[in-house]
Design an enzyme around this catalytic site. Sequence first.
Site, PDB file in Angstrom:
ATOM      1  N   GLY A   3      -7.567 -12.321  17.543  1.00 17.84           N
ATOM      2  CA  GLY A   3      -8.770 -12.231  16.988  1.00 17.84           C
ATOM      3  C   GLY A   3      -9.253 -12.568  15.137  1.00 17.84           C
ATOM      4  CG  HIS A  17      -1.688  -0.640   1.044  1.00 16.20           C
ATOM      5  ND1 HIS A  17      -2.510  -1.430   1.997  1.00 16.20           N
ATOM      6  CD2 HIS A  17      -2.252  -1.872  -0.018  1.00 16.20           C
ATOM      7  CE1 HIS A  17      -2.936  -2.537   1.832  1.00 16.20           C
ATOM      8  NE2 HIS A  17      -3.558  -2.522   0.791  1.00 16.20           N
TER       9      HIS A  17
END
Length: 275
Positions: free
Chosen positions: A244, A117
């Site tokens: 998570g 990115h």
Amino acid sequence: MTMTDLAEFAQRHRRLFVLTGAGCSTESGIPDYRDANGDWKRAAPVTYQAFMGEEATRQRYWARSLIGWRVMGHARPGLAHRALARLETAGRMELLLTQNVDGLHRAAGSRRVIDLHGRIDIVRCMACEARSPRAALQAELLRRNPEWAALDATPAPDGDADLEARDFSGFDIPACAHCGGLLKPDVVFFGENVPRERVNEALGALAQADAVLVAGSSLMVYSGFRFVQAAVAAGKPVAAVNLGRTRADELLTLKLERPVGEALEALASALGERA
């Protein structure tokens, strides 16, 4: 999955394609975007279309960035960055593909890195394509907007800051020193495409790798998730270290829910002993 399982996975697959996300940089003081369930912790980041199309959006962005750069510009590599540099030195890595824009992998010594990115420490002119250091722009922003220098705000991801309830309309943004064009961080904003050559280079490295290791990423953004999809389609196993849920949970061969710096440091030490 235990640390022993992860070490055995890496021992069986000596050339790893490592994909990293924000979890690698949180211990360096850079906040992440998502919670343990993969949901946004805050409003979604500014889009490419809004930044390019609205002067008010650019004023708000650069005013907040002026404050947020105090954290981003001084961040230093953490355990995860240093451990991955050790793995590369030991010849265990085909490529490190990072979704982060902070440059901390290279600062830690990693060399085979693709910044998927882009890099937040570089500023790009959208007219003439000239690149310049973000630190130089920071000095110019402060010179033009001295009244903002004393403001403080909670750091936000990617050099942003939670600076609200302000009138941004008078914030003075410099133009490109070469051509007078519009300046933008040299990063891929939401709504903007990752350069195709960058994707192709990463896919070429993935083809040469034995397996994929995801470190500190929920993979909720498709630009990163696509590489896990490509690996699975090619029959390559994928392991993940992440606190998570990830978008790829059903595709993973192994998953370790531990702090990524701690886990990668233990992995680098274990592989060093087994080399």
